[in-house]
Scaffold this motif. Structure first.
Motif, PDB file in Angstrom:
ATOM      1  N   GLU A 148       0.814  -1.218   0.000  1.00 37.71           N
ATOM      2  CA  GLU A 148       0.000   0.000   0.000  1.00 37.71           C
ATOM      3  C   GLU A 148       0.847   1.267   0.000  1.00 37.71           C
ATOM      4  O   GLU A 148       0.553   2.232  -0.720  1.00 37.71           O
ATOM      5  CB  GLU A 148      -0.910  -0.012   1.228  1.00 37.71           C
ATOM      6  CG  GLU A 148      -1.787   1.220   1.385  1.00 37.71           C
ATOM      7  CD  GLU A 148      -2.564   1.197   2.690  1.00 37.71           C
ATOM      8  OE1 GLU A 148      -2.870   2.283   3.209  1.00 37.71           O
ATOM      9  OE2 GLU A 148      -2.854   0.091   3.195  1.00 37.71           O
ATOM     10  N   LYS A 149       1.930   1.267   0.801  1.00 34.53           N
ATOM     11  CA  LYS A 149       2.690   2.496   1.023  1.00 34.53           C
ATOM     12  C   LYS A 149       4.119   2.460   0.497  1.00 34.53           C
ATOM     13  O   LYS A 149       4.762   3.506   0.395  1.00 34.53           O
ATOM     14  CB  LYS A 149       2.746   2.806   2.527  1.00 34.53           C
ATOM     15  CG  LYS A 149       1.402   3.084   3.172  1.00 34.53           C
ATOM     16  CD  LYS A 149       1.593   3.479   4.632  1.00 34.53           C
ATOM     17  CE  LYS A 149       0.285   3.908   5.269  1.00 34.53           C
ATOM     18  NZ  LYS A 149       0.481   4.393   6.659  1.00 34.53           N
ATOM     19  N   GLY A 150       4.629   1.261   0.211  1.00 38.91           N
ATOM     20  CA  GLY A 150       6.032   1.147  -0.146  1.00 38.91           C
ATOM     21  C   GLY A 150       6.897   1.026   1.098  1.00 38.91           C
ATOM     22  O   GLY A 150       6.425   1.206   2.223  1.00 38.91           O
ATOM     23  N   THR A 151       8.163   0.739   0.902  1.00 43.99           N
ATOM     24  CA  THR A 151       9.047   0.505   2.047  1.00 43.99           C
ATOM     25  C   THR A 151       9.344   1.786   2.826  1.00 43.99           C
ATOM     26  O   THR A 151       9.459   1.761   4.050  1.00 43.99           O
ATOM     27  CB  THR A 151      10.377  -0.108   1.580  1.00 43.99           C
ATOM     28  OG1 THR A 151      10.992   0.750   0.605  1.00 43.99           O
ATOM     29  CG2 THR A 151      10.148  -1.472   0.950  1.00 43.99           C
ATOM     30  N   GLU A 152       9.456   2.901   2.131  1.00 49.29           N
ATOM     31  CA  GLU A 152       9.839   4.145   2.805  1.00 49.29           C
ATOM     32  C   GLU A 152       8.783   4.603   3.801  1.00 49.29           C
ATOM     33  O   GLU A 152       9.103   5.073   4.903  1.00 49.29           O
ATOM     34  CB  GLU A 152      10.092   5.243   1.770  1.00 49.29           C
ATOM     35  CG  GLU A 152      10.585   6.547   2.382  1.00 49.29           C
ATOM     36  CD  GLU A 152      10.897   7.607   1.339  1.00 49.29           C
ATOM     37  OE1 GLU A 152      11.131   8.765   1.732  1.00 49.29           O
ATOM     38  OE2 GLU A 152      10.905   7.275   0.135  1.00 49.29           O
ATOM     39  N   LYS A 153       7.503   4.461   3.443  1.00 54.61           N
ATOM     40  CA  LYS A 153       6.427   4.978   4.290  1.00 54.61           C
ATOM     41  C   LYS A 153       5.836   3.931   5.230  1.00 54.61           C
ATOM     42  O   LYS A 153       4.946   4.253   6.021  1.00 54.61           O
ATOM     43  CB  LYS A 153       5.330   5.580   3.413  1.00 54.61           C
ATOM     44  CG  LYS A 153       5.779   6.823   2.658  1.00 54.61           C
ATOM     45  CD  LYS A 153       4.641   7.437   1.865  1.00 54.61           C
ATOM     46  CE  LYS A 153       5.093   8.697   1.136  1.00 54.61           C
ATOM     47  NZ  LYS A 153       3.995   9.304   0.348  1.00 54.61           N
ATOM     48  N   THR A 154       6.297   2.707   5.140  1.00 60.17           N
ATOM     49  CA  THR A 154       5.849   1.677   6.082  1.00 60.17           C
ATOM     50  C   THR A 154       6.562   1.888   7.412  1.00 60.17           C
ATOM     51  O   THR A 154       7.789   1.950   7.458  1.00 60.17           O
ATOM     52  CB  THR A 154       6.161   0.270   5.548  1.00 60.17           C
ATOM     53  OG1 THR A 154       5.369   0.027   4.379  1.00 60.17           O
ATOM     54  CG2 THR A 154       5.842  -0.794   6.589  1.00 60.17           C
ATOM     55  N   THR A 155       5.797   2.038   8.495  1.00 58.01           N
ATOM     56  CA  THR A 155       6.387   2.288   9.806  1.00 58.01           C
ATOM     57  C   THR A 155       6.099   1.132  10.757  1.00 58.01           C
ATOM     58  O   THR A 155       5.110   0.405  10.599  1.00 58.01           O
ATOM     59  CB  THR A 155       5.841   3.584  10.428  1.00 58.01           C
ATOM     60  OG1 THR A 155       4.441   3.406  10.725  1.00 58.01           O
ATOM     61  CG2 THR A 155       6.016   4.761   9.473  1.00 58.01           C
ATOM     62  N   LEU A 156       6.946   0.995  11.755  1.00 53.50           N
ATOM     63  CA  LEU A 156       6.739  -0.027  12.774  1.00 53.50           C
ATOM     64  C   LEU A 156       5.431   0.216  13.518  1.00 53.50           C
ATOM     65  O   LEU A 156       4.702  -0.726  13.852  1.00 53.50           O
ATOM     66  CB  LEU A 156       7.911  -0.037  13.747  1.00 53.50           C
ATOM     67  CG  LEU A 156       9.262  -0.478  13.173  1.00 53.50           C
ATOM     68  CD1 LEU A 156      10.371  -0.209  14.174  1.00 53.50           C
ATOM     69  CD2 LEU A 156       9.236  -1.950  12.808  1.00 53.50           C
TER      70      LEU A 156
ATOM     71  N   ALA B 237       5.579  -3.581  17.679  1.00 54.81           N
ATOM     72  CA  ALA B 237       6.424  -3.895  16.522  1.00 54.81           C
ATOM     73  C   ALA B 237       7.830  -3.341  16.726  1.00 54.81           C
ATOM     74  O   ALA B 237       8.819  -3.978  16.350  1.00 54.81           O
ATOM     75  CB  ALA B 237       5.812  -3.342  15.242  1.00 54.81           C
ATOM     76  N   GLY B 238       7.915  -2.150  17.320  1.00 61.66           N
ATOM     77  CA  GLY B 238       9.224  -1.583  17.609  1.00 61.66           C
ATOM     78  C   GLY B 238       9.993  -2.439  18.596  1.00 61.66           C
ATOM     79  O   GLY B 238      11.200  -2.664  18.442  1.00 61.66           O
ATOM     80  N   TYR B 239       9.291  -2.924  19.612  1.00 62.53           N
ATOM     81  CA  TYR B 239       9.922  -3.807  20.600  1.00 62.53           C
ATOM     82  C   TYR B 239      10.327  -5.130  19.955  1.00 62.53           C
ATOM     83  O   TYR B 239      11.395  -5.669  20.232  1.00 62.53           O
ATOM     84  CB  TYR B 239       8.954  -4.058  21.747  1.00 62.53           C
ATOM     85  CG  TYR B 239       9.451  -5.051  22.764  1.00 62.53           C
ATOM     86  CD1 TYR B 239      10.376  -4.678  23.738  1.00 62.53           C
ATOM     87  CD2 TYR B 239       8.995  -6.372  22.747  1.00 62.53           C
ATOM     88  CE1 TYR B 239      10.843  -5.598  24.671  1.00 62.53           C
ATOM     89  CE2 TYR B 239       9.458  -7.294  23.670  1.00 62.53           C
ATOM     90  CZ  TYR B 239      10.377  -6.902  24.628  1.00 62.53           C
ATOM     91  OH  TYR B 239      10.843  -7.814  25.538  1.00 62.53           O
TER      92      TYR B 239
ATOM     93  N   GLY C  72      12.791  -3.852  16.510  1.00 64.60           N
ATOM     94  CA  GLY C  72      13.865  -2.907  16.798  1.00 64.60           C
ATOM     95  C   GLY C  72      14.011  -1.779  15.792  1.00 64.60           C
ATOM     96  O   GLY C  72      14.289  -0.646  16.159  1.00 64.60           O
ATOM     97  N   SER C  73      13.837  -2.081  14.527  1.00 65.44           N
ATOM     98  CA  SER C  73      14.021  -1.085  13.469  1.00 65.44           C
ATOM     99  C   SER C  73      13.298  -1.558  12.213  1.00 65.44           C
ATOM    100  O   SER C  73      12.863  -2.717  12.124  1.00 65.44           O
ATOM    101  CB  SER C  73      15.508  -0.904  13.152  1.00 65.44           C
ATOM    102  OG  SER C  73      16.043  -2.107  12.609  1.00 65.44           O
ATOM    103  N   LYS C  74      13.192  -0.670  11.227  1.00 63.89           N
ATOM    104  CA  LYS C  74      12.580  -1.069   9.960  1.00 63.89           C
ATOM    105  C   LYS C  74      13.420  -2.149   9.281  1.00 63.89           C
ATOM    106  O   LYS C  74      12.875  -3.064   8.654  1.00 63.89           O
ATOM    107  CB  LYS C  74      12.424   0.139   9.043  1.00 63.89           C
ATOM    108  CG  LYS C  74      11.273   1.043   9.435  1.00 63.89           C
ATOM    109  CD  LYS C  74      11.165   2.254   8.536  1.00 63.89           C
ATOM    110  CE  LYS C  74      10.771   1.896   7.136  1.00 63.89           C
ATOM    111  NZ  LYS C  74      10.429   3.088   6.319  1.00 63.89           N
ATOM    112  N   ALA C  75      14.727  -2.047   9.406  1.00 65.02           N
ATOM    113  CA  ALA C  75      15.589  -3.086   8.834  1.00 65.02           C
ATOM    114  C   ALA C  75      15.287  -4.433   9.477  1.00 65.02           C
ATOM    115  O   ALA C  75      15.257  -5.470   8.802  1.00 65.02           O
ATOM    116  CB  ALA C  75      17.060  -2.721   9.020  1.00 65.02           C
ATOM    117  N   GLY C  76      15.051  -4.427  10.788  1.00 62.17           N
ATOM    118  CA  GLY C  76      14.696  -5.663  11.476  1.00 62.17           C
ATOM    119  C   GLY C  76      13.365  -6.209  10.997  1.00 62.17           C
ATOM    120  O   GLY C  76      13.194  -7.424  10.836  1.00 62.17           O
TER     121      GLY C  76
END
Length: 205
Positions: free
Chosen positions: A30-38, A52-54, A57-61
């Motif tokens: 829907e948003k692409g990788t850049e705009k997808t947030t944890l 999701a952050g816990y 840890g990060s978008k890379a994770g």
């Protein structure tokens, strides 16, 4: 009324992974990788903003998790399709299975290759995961060639043939992202790749 059975920690973890994966795939499409947030992944999965952050840890994770999860699903399918096969038979079976994946799990495979082509230039951690998947695929194909005595004339160049196949397969995936509606065309491209490999390996019909 009997008490409702409580899920074990492992069952809760497995359910969380399943919901997080589905949410991440939907948001990447829907948003692409850049705009997808944890935060968005956690909320869409039905959990708190911070889970999701816990968890990742990060978008890379997060992206690493998605790539690993989807590639493991498909690896099991490919292993089943190629069990007991070597050489051209294994290559043909695997290629047809890839075509089936595009037809059957289009959202998952689109999200996978969006990460493959997009996140590779942004996250070193994700790039390494992609390199590992690429190398494993190439290693499997090389081994199929080496395990087939009838292809002894190809053994010295097995890794070169595998690299050529991998490049073609990635090209088909890129075409799928550009023209997702052309399902029959994607099937034809996979079938053409099989015929190309037959010629490359100097086989006769």
């Amino acid at each position: 009324m009997p008490a409702e059975k409580r899920m074990t920690h492992q069952e809760r973890s497995d359910l969380s992974d399943k919901l997080m994966l589905a949410a991440a795939v939907e948001l990447i499409l829907e948003k692409g990788t850049e705009k997808t947030t944890l935060k968005d992944v956690g909320e869409k999965a039905g959990y708190s903003r911070g889970l999701a952050g816990y968890r990742f840890g990060s978008k890379a994770g997060l992206f690493t998790f998605v790539l690993h999860a989807l590639s493991e699903y498909w690896l099991r399918d490919l292993q089943e399709a190629t069990r007991g096969k070597t050489g051209f038979d294994a290559i043909s079976a695997a290629t047809l299975k890839y075509a089936e994946m595009f037809e059957r799990n289009s959202d998952n495979i689109k999200a996978f290759y969006i990460l493959w082509f997009d996140a590779i230039s942004v996250h070193d951690e994700v790039k390494q995961v992609i390199v590992n998947i690429h190398q494993r695929r190439q290693k499997d194909l090389t081994q199929w060639i080496l395990d087939d005595a009838s292809l002894s004339h190809c053994h010295d160049n097995a890794s070169k043939f595998s690299a050529q196949y991998n490049a073609s397969l990635n090209g088909i995936a890129y075409q799928a992202l550009l023209m997702p509606e052309d399902v029959s065309g994607l099937r034809t491209l996979h079938e053409d790749l099989i015929q190309s490999m037959k010629v490359t390996l100097q086989l006769t019909a």
